[in-house]
Design a protein around this motif. Structure first.
Motif, PDB file in Angstrom:
ATOM      1  N   UNK A  28      25.399  51.055  51.945  1.00 14.66           N
ATOM      2  CA  UNK A  28      26.582  52.398  51.725  1.00 14.66           C
ATOM      3  C   UNK A  28      27.479  52.158  50.506  1.00 14.66           C
ATOM      4  N   UNK A  29      28.423  50.391  51.058  1.00 10.73           N
ATOM      5  CA  UNK A  29      29.709  50.357  49.571  1.00 10.73           C
ATOM      6  C   UNK A  29      28.581  49.772  48.536  1.00 10.73           C
ATOM      7  N   UNK A  30      27.640  49.376  48.553  1.00  7.63           N
ATOM      8  CA  UNK A  30      27.393  48.591  47.117  1.00  7.63           C
ATOM      9  C   UNK A  30      26.088  49.780  47.256  1.00  7.63           C
ATOM     10  N   UNK A  31      25.941  50.789  47.299  1.00  9.61           N
ATOM     11  CA  UNK A  31      25.013  52.374  46.693  1.00  9.61           C
ATOM     12  C   UNK A  31      26.513  53.004  46.005  1.00  9.61           C
ATOM     13  N   UNK A  32      27.472  52.493  46.964  1.00  8.01           N
ATOM     14  CA  UNK A  32      28.638  54.504  46.115  1.00  8.01           C
ATOM     15  C   UNK A  32      29.177  52.929  44.437  1.00  8.01           C
ATOM     16  N   UNK A  33      28.923  51.970  44.887  1.00  7.21           N
ATOM     17  CA  UNK A  33      29.554  51.444  43.689  1.00  7.21           C
ATOM     18  C   UNK A  33      28.744  51.833  42.190  1.00  7.21           C
ATOM     19  N   UNK A  34      27.797  51.143  42.459  1.00  3.95           N
ATOM     20  CA  UNK A  34      27.241  51.397  41.890  1.00  3.95           C
ATOM     21  C   UNK A  34      26.656  52.984  40.938  1.00  3.95           C
ATOM     22  N   UNK A  35      26.945  54.114  42.188  1.00  2.00           N
ATOM     23  CA  UNK A  35      27.112  55.213  41.645  1.00  2.00           C
ATOM     24  C   UNK A  35      28.202  55.840  40.842  1.00  2.00           C
ATOM     25  N   UNK A  36      29.300  54.824  41.235  1.00  2.00           N
ATOM     26  CA  UNK A  36      30.860  54.503  40.289  1.00  2.00           C
ATOM     27  C   UNK A  36      30.495  53.958  39.358  1.00  2.00           C
ATOM     28  N   UNK A 138      29.433  49.667  26.461  1.00  2.00           N
ATOM     29  CA  UNK A 138      27.963  49.463  27.584  1.00  2.00           C
ATOM     30  C   UNK A 138      29.377  48.679  29.030  1.00  2.00           C
ATOM     31  N   UNK A 139      28.873  48.939  30.489  1.00  2.00           N
ATOM     32  CA  UNK A 139      30.078  48.986  31.509  1.00  2.00           C
ATOM     33  C   UNK A 139      29.845  47.693  32.165  1.00  2.00           C
ATOM     34  N   UNK A 140      30.325  47.240  33.033  1.00  2.00           N
ATOM     35  CA  UNK A 140      30.565  46.314  33.838  1.00  2.00           C
ATOM     36  C   UNK A 140      31.469  46.883  35.306  1.00  2.00           C
ATOM     37  N   UNK A 141      31.164  46.115  36.167  1.00  2.00           N
ATOM     38  CA  UNK A 141      31.609  46.286  37.466  1.00  2.00           C
ATOM     39  C   UNK A 141      32.225  45.574  38.899  1.00  2.00           C
ATOM     40  N   UNK A 142      33.033  44.983  38.958  1.00  2.00           N
ATOM     41  CA  UNK A 142      33.179  43.729  39.375  1.00  2.00           C
ATOM     42  C   UNK A 142      33.480  44.238  40.763  1.00  2.00           C
ATOM     43  N   UNK A 143      33.187  43.887  41.762  1.00  2.00           N
ATOM     44  CA  UNK A 143      32.748  44.771  43.176  1.00  2.00           C
ATOM     45  C   UNK A 143      32.724  43.437  44.016  1.00  2.00           C
ATOM     46  N   UNK A 144      32.889  44.170  45.546  1.00  2.00           N
ATOM     47  CA  UNK A 144      33.062  43.167  46.631  1.00  2.00           C
ATOM     48  C   UNK A 144      33.213  44.710  47.670  1.00  2.00           C
ATOM     49  N   UNK A 145      32.650  44.627  49.043  1.00  2.00           N
ATOM     50  CA  UNK A 145      31.855  44.912  49.929  1.00  2.00           C
ATOM     51  C   UNK A 145      33.604  45.769  50.913  1.00  2.00           C
ATOM     52  N   UNK A 146      34.483  44.754  50.930  1.00  2.00           N
ATOM     53  CA  UNK A 146      36.263  44.924  51.214  1.00  2.00           C
ATOM     54  C   UNK A 146      37.167  44.755  49.946  1.00  2.00           C
ATOM     55  N   UNK A 147      38.018  44.985  50.667  1.00  2.00           N
ATOM     56  CA  UNK A 147      39.719  44.160  49.356  1.00  2.00           C
ATOM     57  C   UNK A 147      39.873  43.476  49.723  1.00  2.00           C
ATOM     58  N   UNK A 148      40.680  42.861  49.253  1.00  2.00           N
ATOM     59  CA  UNK A 148      40.984  40.976  49.124  1.00  2.00           C
ATOM     60  C   UNK A 148      41.862  41.009  50.071  1.00  2.00           C
ATOM     61  N   UNK A 149      42.528  42.100  50.598  1.00  2.00           N
ATOM     62  CA  UNK A 149      43.562  41.285  51.782  1.00  2.00           C
ATOM     63  C   UNK A 149      42.183  41.096  53.185  1.00  2.00           C
ATOM     64  N   UNK A 150      41.187  42.142  53.431  1.00  2.00           N
ATOM     65  CA  UNK A 150      40.579  42.157  54.183  1.00  2.00           C
ATOM     66  C   UNK A 150      39.862  41.136  53.755  1.00  2.00           C
ATOM     67  N   UNK A 151      39.550  40.952  52.659  1.00  2.00           N
ATOM     68  CA  UNK A 151      38.751  39.257  52.182  1.00  2.00           C
ATOM     69  C   UNK A 151      39.062  37.927  52.507  1.00  2.00           C
ATOM     70  N   UNK A 152      40.470  37.732  52.112  1.00  2.00           N
ATOM     71  CA  UNK A 152      41.394  37.020  52.978  1.00  2.00           C
ATOM     72  C   UNK A 152      41.201  36.622  54.051  1.00  2.00           C
ATOM     73  N   UNK A 190      36.801  48.338  50.751  1.00  2.00           N
ATOM     74  CA  UNK A 190      36.009  48.106  49.323  1.00  2.00           C
ATOM     75  C   UNK A 190      36.599  47.497  48.069  1.00  2.00           C
ATOM     76  N   UNK A 191      36.607  46.376  47.304  1.00  2.00           N
ATOM     77  CA  UNK A 191      37.100  46.341  45.942  1.00  2.00           C
ATOM     78  C   UNK A 191      36.273  46.552  44.438  1.00  2.00           C
ATOM     79  N   UNK A 192      36.228  47.312  43.703  1.00  2.00           N
ATOM     80  CA  UNK A 192      35.541  47.494  42.452  1.00  2.00           C
ATOM     81  C   UNK A 192      36.438  48.043  41.395  1.00  2.00           C
ATOM     82  N   UNK A 193      36.424  47.107  40.346  1.00  2.00           N
ATOM     83  CA  UNK A 193      36.629  47.262  39.152  1.00  2.00           C
ATOM     84  C   UNK A 193      36.227  47.944  37.972  1.00  2.00           C
ATOM     85  N   UNK A 194      35.917  48.767  37.444  1.00  2.00           N
ATOM     86  CA  UNK A 194      34.682  49.500  36.533  1.00  2.00           C
ATOM     87  C   UNK A 194      35.818  48.441  35.030  1.00  2.00           C
TER      88      UNK A 194
END
Length: 199
Positions: A28-36, A138-152, A190-194
């Motif tokens: 679901x996190x991947x699908x939401x990021x792709x939608x964005x 065109x667009x770029x999405x830099x994504x991770x399914x958890x945020x920076x603090x949770x990943x650390x 989630x982490x997402x930079x567009x």
């Protein structure tokens, strides 16, 4: 993580077979990021550093049957896992280094990159390569399914001020590569930079 490509390949080769089972709830996190990312039917999109291709089904759904979905990864074992999962049926898989993509300049509408930036040997230069293959606006999405603090925390480390994904670091880094950051989200789940490619 070392930026040496051999070590990156070794790291992911050792984990490829069980990669999807380690993160079974990320869909679901991947699908939401792709939608964005705002893809439209018929668009051409690359999943850069696609790994086992977890984003490919959502990317195919977004661009439809007339669109083009590519997945590029440096590690053969990850692409083999993508094939075993049947994801080669929704996108074309490329054994390719994202620092030198075998794609024409301006040939894509968008790039999706999950967990990629931490593995780039020269992030500013490598983001310029992603810039090269995307058309103007065109667009770029830099994504991770958890945020920076949770990943650390998962990795047993602390978030440091020099983290490339920190908003104050990432915005200028993208700008130097020709991108303009348009959105930034860093939450536990989630982490997402567009970003949009300048003309």
């Amino acid at each position: 993580m070392s930026h040496d490509h051999t070590r990156v390949q070794e790291f992911f080769t050792a984990r490829a077979a069980g990669w999807d089972s380690r993160f079974p709830d990320d869909g679901p996190a991947y699908a939401a990021a792709v939608a964005d990312l705002g893809l439209r039917p018929g668009d051409r999109v690359l999943d850069a550093g696609c790994g086992t291709g977890r984003a490919l089904p959502a990317l195919r759904d977004a661009v439809g049957p007339s669109g083009t979905v590519l997945g590029a990864d440096l590690t053969p074992a990850m692409l083999e896992a993508a094939v075993r999962a049947g994801r080669d049926r929704v996108g074309r898989l490329l054994l390719a280094d994202v620092v030198r993509l075998p794609l024409r300049t301006g040939s894509l509408d968008a790039v999706f990159a999950a967990g990629l930036i931490a593995h780039l040997p020269d992030p500013a230069d490598n983001l310029r390569e992603l810039f090269r293959v995307v058309r103007p606006a065109g667009t770029l999405a830099l994504f991770h399914p958890i945020g920076r603090a949770a990943l650390a925390a998962r990795q047993g480390r602390r978030v440091t001020p020099d983290d490339l994904r920190a908003e104050g670091n990432l915005g200028p880094l993208l700008s130097r590569a020709g991108w303009r950051m348009t959105s930034y989200v860093d939450e536990d789940d989630r982490f997402l930079a567009l970003a949009v490619r300048s003309s």
